[in-house]
Design an enzyme around this catalytic site. Structure first.
Site, PDB file in Angstrom:
ATOM      1  N   LYS A  66       0.811  -1.281  -0.007  1.00 13.75           N
ATOM      2  CA  LYS A  66      -0.180  -0.057   0.068  1.00 13.75           C
ATOM      3  C   LYS A  66       0.885   1.380  -0.026  1.00 13.75           C
ATOM      4  O   LYS A  66       0.521   2.442  -0.537  1.00 13.75           O
ATOM      5  CB  LYS A  66      -0.913  -0.038   0.986  1.00 13.75           C
ATOM      6  CG  LYS A  66      -1.912  -1.063   1.104  1.00 13.75           C
ATOM      7  CD  LYS A  66      -3.220  -0.982   2.123  1.00 13.75           C
ATOM      8  CE  LYS A  66      -4.241  -1.705   1.708  1.00 13.75           C
ATOM      9  NZ  LYS A  66      -3.881  -3.325   2.246  1.00 13.75           N
TER      10      LYS A  66
HETATM   11  C1  LIG Z   1      -4.447  -4.569   1.438  1.00 18.89           C
HETATM   12  C2  LIG Z   1      -3.761  -5.838   1.321  1.00 18.89           C
HETATM   13  C3  LIG Z   1      -4.223  -6.830   0.276  1.00 18.89           C
HETATM   14  C4  LIG Z   1      -5.575  -6.689  -0.352  1.00 18.89           C
HETATM   15  O1  LIG Z   1      -5.305  -5.868  -1.540  1.00 18.89           O
HETATM   16  P1  LIG Z   1      -6.676  -5.197  -2.221  1.00 18.89           P
HETATM   17  O2  LIG Z   1      -6.163  -3.956  -3.125  1.00 18.89           O
HETATM   18  O3  LIG Z   1      -7.579  -4.866  -1.049  1.00 18.89           O
HETATM   19  O4  LIG Z   1      -7.131  -6.391  -3.077  1.00 18.89           O
HETATM   20  C5  LIG Z   1      -3.266  -7.878   0.098  1.00 18.89           C
HETATM   21  N1  LIG Z   1      -1.982  -8.201   0.991  1.00 18.89           N
HETATM   22  C6  LIG Z   1      -1.832  -7.291   1.685  1.00 18.89           C
HETATM   23  C7  LIG Z   1      -0.524  -7.295   2.651  1.00 18.89           C
HETATM   24  C8  LIG Z   1      -2.232  -6.105   2.193  1.00 18.89           C
HETATM   25  O5  LIG Z   1      -1.947  -5.155   2.886  1.00 18.89           O
END
Ligand SMILES: *Cc1c(COP(=O)(O)O)cnc(C)c1O
Length: 469
Positions: A113
């Site tokens: 993210k």
């Molecule tokens: C947020 C997250 C996901 C999921 O991603 P999306 O964009 O919500 O599908 C997967 N793995 C990790 C470690 C995350 O922080």
């Protein structure tokens, strides 16, 4: 580039117009009127681009109302070795046998993210400096998103962050990551309650239109369009890293929750990136896997969400999914409105036996779901075969990726977090804890700064009124 809403109620808007917003005013999600296309010539030219050069080449097509020199400067300031460990930003590591890991977790909070949010922080600050405005970001977190947002917005002019988290319910690592921030524009609020209490407080404040306007309350959640746009870049980067010719196809395995990450992959494919399969992996919370298999999109009640060992994928509904469905129904906002009316009324919609589901089946997606056992076995298998430790979320992706692997098509698994963030699960799988990256060794012993509060809407409103910018 003009933006519209999936529900049809937004006058054409620019990238900057929609940057700070969450939902469109009609309750829909924003999307470009059309996707820019990328030619084989572009792909050839981009082969030797650095990450910031590639990010600019892609993002200036979506954010064409930001002067090119400004956008370039914001991107250059974001994607640095100081923030992402090396100039490569998203390195690929071979796991052997035509399988690759695309490292997306080298940012400050060690999860993918950061790639989008670090840019968002700079874009928000730039926009607010230009308009002379300010923003008070209010959010609720059970761990990952909150810390990514805080590390993206710390020290930014015109922005304060009020982040609610359940008191003493996050891991020690996650707690320390957030609460050790000493920046005066970051306010950590530990709520006596559970995550849902935090989220309810945020909703209650957001539903008070007067309060929201008076204190310029904003959000940075996963439906923000700029987050999706910033994520498109690394699909190109991954493809460029494992191919040598413009006609080579690759498949991506994507651990999915809110459909934000893989939505970016879908758009990259629509832009012309030679992606063969988008392999969507869920955990036990298999809302998305169920849809792609049956045509039924069934939202789960909050209390039916399982708490799993890949917790960042524990979702009851996939908040970005409406963007994909909008395309699948021929971009007809009336159909989207009707489908989401059905969700509100009966908790699901069913596209089986419609021409829309045929479009879904031709969209390049294949899906599967993993259990805790699969995750543990995949972590062990990858470690035994390559000596590389992957975290539980990445393992969900790799597990389903292997199921759909095809001979001669490189498979790129997206690494969405570093294993150090999920130490207990790693010890369970491998019998040993992953090494911490430099700078994180003493995280839990750093001084912490936070306020404890009851789950009380008036209390948070008072707190914001006292500390807002
Ligand atoms: C947020 C997250 C996901 C999921 O991603 P999306 O964009 O919500 O599908 C997967 N793995 C990790 C470690 C995350 O922080």
């Amino acid at each position: 580039m003009r933006y519209l809403s999936t529900r049809g109620g937004l006058a054409p808007a620019s990238f900057s117009d929609i940057l700070l917003g969450g939902l469109a005013p009609d309750g829909g999600l924003t999307l470009p009127e059309s996707y820019p296309t990328v030619t084989p010539g572009d792909l050839a030219e981009w082969r030797n681009f650095s990450y910031p050069q590639l990010a600019f080449a892609i993002l200036h097509r979506f954010a064409d109302d930001i002067p090119a020199a400004d956008l370039r400067a914001l991107i250059d300031k974001t994607y640095t070795a100081a923030s992402f460990l090396s100039d490569v930003i998203t390195p690929v590591t071979p796991l052997g046998d035509g399988i690759w890991l695309l490292g997306l977790s080298n940012g400050p909070t060690l999860a993918f993210k950061d790639i989008a949010l670090q840019l968002i922080g700079n874009l928000f600050e730039y926009t607010l400096l230009k308009s002379g405005g300010h923003l008070n970001i209010l959010g609720a977190t059970s761990g990952d998103t909150g810390s990514s947002a805080e590390y993206a917005l710390r020290g930014k002019h015109g922005i304060r962050v009020f982040m609610l988290s359940p008191h003493q319910k996050m891991s020690r690592f996650q707690t320390a990551q957030m609460f050790s921030l000493q920046d005066p524009n970051i306010f950590n609020i530990a709520v006596r309650g559970v995550f849902d209490d935090c989220q309810d407080m945020v909703k209650a404040v957001s539903n008070d239109a007067d309060f929201k306007t008076r204190y310029a309350i904003g959000t940075v959640n996963s439906i923000n369009w700029a987050r999706v746009a910033a994520q498109i870049v690394y699909y190109f980067k991954g493809w460029l890293a494992v191919t040598t010719r413009a006609d080579q196809h690759v498949s991506f395995a994507v651990p999915s929750g809110n459909f934000g990450n893989i939505c970016a992959g879908y758009i990259a494919r629509r832009m012309g990136l030679p992606i063969r399969r988008l392999i969507l992996a869920t955990n036990e919370n298999n809302v998305l896997d169920e849809f792609f298999r049956t045509g039924i999109y069934r939202v789960r009640p909050t209390d039916a969400v399982a708490h799993t060992s890949s917790p960042s994928m524990d979702i009851s509904k996939a908040s970005n999914f409406e963007r994909f469905i909008f395309d699948m129904v021929g971009r007809d906002p009336a159909v989207v409105r009707e489908l989401w009316r059905q969700i509100d009324a009966q908790g699901y919609f069913d596209l089986a036996d419609t021409r829309y589901f045929q479009a879904v089946q031709e969209s390049g997606f294949v899906t599967g779901s993993s259990t805790h056992q699969h995750r543990m076995a995949t972590i062990r298998r990858v470690y035994q075969e390559s000596g590389i430790m992957i975290d539980t979320h990445t393992a969900d992706g790799v597990n389903i990726g292997l199921e759909y692997r095809e001979k001669d098509i490189p498979l790129i698994g997206l690494e969405t977090a570093l294993p150090v963030k999920f130490e207990d699960s790693m010890v369970e799988a491998l019998g040993c804890a992953p090494e911490r990256p430099a700078g994180y060794e003493n995280l839990e012993s750093l001084p912490q700064r936070f306020t404890v509060m009851d789950a009380d809407v008036d209390a948070i409103k008072d707190y914001i009124a006292q500390h807002a910018g």
